[in-house]
Design an enzyme around this catalytic site. Structure first.
Site, PDB file in Angstrom:
ATOM      1  N   ASP A 124      23.009  43.205  -3.033  1.00 45.79           N
ATOM      2  CA  ASP A 124      24.187  44.542  -2.014  1.00 45.79           C
ATOM      3  C   ASP A 124      24.448  43.785  -0.874  1.00 45.79           C
ATOM      4  O   ASP A 124      22.865  43.327   0.092  1.00 45.79           O
ATOM      5  CB  ASP A 124      23.932  45.460  -2.089  1.00 45.79           C
ATOM      6  CG  ASP A 124      22.012  45.986  -2.334  1.00 45.79           C
ATOM      7  OD1 ASP A 124      21.783  45.313  -1.583  1.00 45.79           O
ATOM      8  OD2 ASP A 124      21.733  47.067  -2.919  1.00 45.79           O
ATOM      9  N   ASN A 140      17.775  58.801  -6.337  1.00 45.36           N
ATOM     10  CA  ASN A 140      18.442  58.926  -7.228  1.00 45.36           C
ATOM     11  C   ASN A 140      18.829  58.178  -8.472  1.00 45.36           C
ATOM     12  O   ASN A 140      19.847  58.319  -9.615  1.00 45.36           O
ATOM     13  CB  ASN A 140      19.617  59.468  -6.803  1.00 45.36           C
ATOM     14  CG  ASN A 140      20.499  58.172  -5.777  1.00 45.36           C
ATOM     15  OD1 ASN A 140      19.831  57.240  -6.622  1.00 45.36           O
ATOM     16  ND2 ASN A 140      21.739  57.971  -5.692  1.00 45.36           N
ATOM     17  N   HIS A 199      18.743  54.919  -8.102  1.00 43.71           N
ATOM     18  CA  HIS A 199      19.411  53.684  -8.039  1.00 43.71           C
ATOM     19  C   HIS A 199      19.596  52.231  -8.406  1.00 43.71           C
ATOM     20  O   HIS A 199      18.171  52.344  -7.561  1.00 43.71           O
ATOM     21  CB  HIS A 199      20.915  53.543  -6.727  1.00 43.71           C
ATOM     22  CG  HIS A 199      20.389  53.722  -5.247  1.00 43.71           C
ATOM     23  ND1 HIS A 199      21.012  55.053  -4.764  1.00 43.71           N
ATOM     24  CD2 HIS A 199      19.940  52.596  -5.155  1.00 43.71           C
ATOM     25  CE1 HIS A 199      19.770  54.814  -3.392  1.00 43.71           C
ATOM     26  NE2 HIS A 199      19.672  52.602  -3.612  1.00 43.71           N
ATOM     27  N   GLU A 259      25.292  53.839  -7.772  1.00 50.00           N
ATOM     28  CA  GLU A 259      24.647  55.365  -7.980  1.00 50.00           C
ATOM     29  C   GLU A 259      25.188  55.233  -8.724  1.00 50.00           C
ATOM     30  O   GLU A 259      24.973  55.171  -9.888  1.00 50.00           O
ATOM     31  CB  GLU A 259      25.330  55.928  -6.710  1.00 50.00           C
ATOM     32  CG  GLU A 259      25.451  55.628  -5.381  1.00 50.00           C
ATOM     33  CD  GLU A 259      24.179  55.705  -4.131  1.00 50.00           C
ATOM     34  OE1 GLU A 259      23.129  55.853  -4.903  1.00 50.00           O
ATOM     35  OE2 GLU A 259      24.173  55.832  -3.507  1.00 50.00           O
TER      36      GLU A 259
HETATM   37  C1  GLP Z   1      18.555  50.600  -1.063  1.00 45.30           C
HETATM   38  C2  GLP Z   1      19.101  49.489  -1.665  1.00 45.30           C
HETATM   39  C3  GLP Z   1      18.848  49.080  -2.844  1.00 45.30           C
HETATM   40  C4  GLP Z   1      16.964  49.613  -2.208  1.00 45.30           C
HETATM   41  C5  GLP Z   1      16.979  51.067  -2.911  1.00 45.30           C
HETATM   42  C6  GLP Z   1      15.484  51.494  -2.360  1.00 45.30           C
HETATM   43  O1  GLP Z   1      19.982  51.588  -1.061  1.00 45.30           O
HETATM   44  N1  GLP Z   1      20.771  49.496  -1.467  1.00 45.30           N
HETATM   45  O2  GLP Z   1      18.567  47.893  -3.024  1.00 45.30           O
HETATM   46  O3  GLP Z   1      15.890  50.172  -3.834  1.00 45.30           O
HETATM   47  O4  GLP Z   1      17.559  51.168  -1.362  1.00 45.30           O
HETATM   48  O5  GLP Z   1      15.173  51.446  -0.549  1.00 45.30           O
HETATM   49  P1  GLP Z   1      13.532  51.324  -0.235  1.00 45.30           P
HETATM   50  O6  GLP Z   1      12.844  49.944  -0.878  1.00 45.30           O
HETATM   51  O7  GLP Z   1      13.970  51.571   1.601  1.00 45.30           O
HETATM   52  O8  GLP Z   1      12.408  52.454  -0.633  1.00 45.30           O
END
Ligand code: GLP
Length: 244
Positions: free
Chosen positions: A67, A136, A138, A143
């Site tokens: 993404d 959440n 995702h 989402e």
């Molecule tokens: C973002 C990314 C996800 C990731 C998530 C969790 O939203 N788009 O791919 O898994 O954050 O991030 P973190 O590892 O910083 O908790």
């Protein structure tokens, strides 16, 4: 779905880097699906170390990131382009032409998204997909409520996700409101998936994904239907699961 629990973040990171290393050793032309966020940083640091100390060779590896934020130029310090360069690409011998990250500035996002999907297909599909998980549930930026048949597209970010990701931007007002993300169907086509989760903040999402019903309300629960998916957790992220 397999669940594998490591003692702490460092061990989880070493374990996933080993899996990536083995994938590349078995197939130097492997196609990797890559994730961003705090969670995979330790994995990328290990891969850089393995490149330097053990000669792990990225020359023929192809990568596709999950993404990117809409509206951020690749040079923006919080773009996932910058993240990947800083954490991995600038420190290993990967061919930048073989690295792919959605373009947050694409003037025609729909066409761009379709082309991104085609490129994944013409590269042979993803051999190993790394994932994190949002609080959440995702995946990428899919989402809650994202359709299981979704593919690469522009999505709105939830308030919760923007709040969580404000740790990188300093303030929530600076976090973009949209992102371009590969879809849940795209993720499910990867031949092998490893989802990483670390810390107590992720324990509830992990429990829902592993033990809850398969539901669009918890996008990661779809992984229960994948034939080769491992949840690689540290003890804190696994703590609710292991309560029974
Ligand atoms: C973002 C990314 C996800 C990731 C998530 C969790 O939203 N788009 O791919 O898994 O954050 O991030 P973190 O590892 O910083 O908790």
């Amino acid at each position: 779905m397999r669940v594998c629990v490591e003692k702490n973040y460092g061990q989880m990171s070493r374990r996933v880097a080993q899996i990536v290393g083995q994938t590349i050793a078995a197939n130097p032309k492997a196609v990797l699906g890559l994730a961003t966020g705090e969670t995979p940083e330790g994995c990328y640091a290990q891969l850089v170390r393995m490149h330097r100390e053990e000669g792990l060779d990225f020359l023929l590896v192809t990568t596709f990131n999950l993404d990117e934020y809409v509206g951020l130029a690749p040079s923006h310090p919080q773009s996932y382009h910058s993240y990947m360069s800083d954490k991995l690409f600038n420190h290993v011998n990967i061919d930048k032409n073989r690295t792919h990250i959605p373009d947050g500035l694409a003037p025609r996002p729909r066409e761009f998204s379709q082309a991104y999907e085609r490129l994944i297909g013409s590269s042979g599909g993803i051999d190993l997909q790394l994932l994190g998980i949002g609080r959440n549930g995702h995946l990428g930026f899919n989402e809650p409520g994202s359709p299981f048949d979704s593919r690469t597209r522009v999505v709105d970010l939830s308030e919760e996700t923007r709040r969580d990701n404000s740790k990188f931007f300093g303030s929530i007002s600076k976090v973009p409101r949209q992102a371009i993300t590969i879809g849940l169907a795209t993720i499910m086509e990867a031949r092998r998936i490893v989802l990483l989760a670390s810390g107590i903040n992720k324990a509830r999402a992990v429990e829902h994904a592993v033990k809850g019903p398969v539901s669009a309300e918890v996008p990661a629960s779809i992984l229960q239907r994948h034939p080769d998916c491992t949840f690689l957790l540290d003890e804190q992220a696994a703590s609710i699961l292991s309560e029974g």
